[in-house]
Write an enzyme that holds these catalytic residues in place. Sequence first.
Site, PDB file in Angstrom:
ATOM      1  N   CYS A 160      36.805  32.492  43.265  1.00 48.75           N
ATOM      2  CA  CYS A 160      37.547  33.236  42.263  1.00 48.75           C
ATOM      3  C   CYS A 160      37.725  32.296  41.076  1.00 48.75           C
ATOM      4  CB  CYS A 160      38.891  33.637  42.882  1.00 48.75           C
ATOM      5  SG  CYS A 160      39.970  34.521  41.762  1.00 48.75           S
TER       6      CYS A 160
ATOM      7  N   CYS B 277      52.025  40.052  36.943  1.00 44.36           N
ATOM      8  CA  CYS B 277      51.032  38.999  37.188  1.00 44.36           C
ATOM      9  C   CYS B 277      51.553  37.670  36.655  1.00 44.36           C
ATOM     10  CB  CYS B 277      49.730  39.371  36.490  1.00 44.36           C
ATOM     11  SG  CYS B 277      48.472  38.086  36.585  1.00 44.36           S
TER      12      CYS B 277
END
Length: 411
Positions: free
Chosen positions: A159, A173
């Site tokens: 990632c 987030c």
Amino acid sequence: MTSPNPSPEAPVRASKAAAGTARPQVRPTAEGWEQARTVEGRPLLQFASPRVKQPPVHLADMGLAERGEKLKELGLPAFRAKQLSTHYFQHWTVDPERMSDLPKAGREELVSQMFPPLLTEVRRQRTDKGDTIKFLWRLFDGALVESVLMRYPGRITLCVSSQAGCGMNCPFCATGQAGLTRNMSTAEIVDQVVAANRAIAAGELGPKEHDDERVTNIVFMGMGEPLANYKRVMAALHRFVDPAPEGLGMSARNITVSTVGLVPAIRKLADEDLPVTFALSLHAPDDELRDELIPVNNRWKVDEALDAAYDYYRKTGRRVSIEYALIKDMNDHPWRADLLGKKLNQRGRGWVHVNPIPLNPTPGSIWTASDKAVEQEFIERLRATGVPCTLRDTRGKEIDGACGQLAAAED
Ligand code: SAH
């Protein structure tokens, strides 16, 4: 620090929630931090990277032809480009000692010209019995970014981050909460993968399945909004898929670009002839909620984003993913599963699948993941509309390495 966050927008009406269930409707106001806003009171969106000094140019910033040009400028034959590229993209080395095919005289200088150090490792954390590693990197200007390496049976996924911070300001987030520091350069993006390959080769990611292991899958789900750093991310995609030694020779279908929904950029991506897997972070099928949950929805609405995603499928033939973080009492109502299924089916069948993600906690937030029974009902209702749906197994929660938790702090 908690600050009440007065929002000019009207709250999502309880009447809608009542249509499918009596469960409450929690509003996505920021919890435990203050969301940056414009003078008109809208959540601030930062599309442009602050004008700051860029990192030094690295071999991975250039295509093979450009590397040859650069070497000629340095008074060297262009064929050295291929040798240097092989060391970097096939052997993952920037160590002049290991480059015995290059003349000894001037080798170190050449290597420092072509491979300026970009990522300095600050910390490496492991979890999942060594199958997940989170790397914290310091960039040349002190900015911090993270990448997360995960071993699964038959594949290894990295990632990657594409920006230091993020300008999209999504309140759930951790990266969005911090704002945008700057775009990362192409080579800073690519070097995360090369560094991960080095770590795998050194046997650091748990027991190997075979000798020739490397990163097989890349997801742009680390820090940043990849489509807000379009040019550099496109160049990085080329480095990932171009055959060795120009690039890493990976398969485009194993690379996923995930976006909040920058519609013009999604349309451009569909025309790139780079059939990567495309993921849209939808998180709500109705504009009323999505306007608050994903601030960029004030610019491009749910239907526009879904149309662009559908056109991506039509142009590339690649099935699109819809990401949907399930947040308790906020976006997990059965009527929303039905509405999502309806909106996807209106556009066609077989073009999309949905990836619900249990919300990962971020510091200071009181929002939580949906209850398991609610999550299950959401999935079942969506499946009942004929849309394939698989719950994402999120890794790395214990080390704040899961989706939405990357905040890159040193302590
Ligand atoms: N900017 C891109 C990629 C970064 S995040 C995007 O938004 O798509 C990758 C995924 O993690 C996105 O779907 C994002 O919405 C999701 N995510 C963010 N915060 C999360 C959280 N706290 N829990 C679960 N998923 C989260």
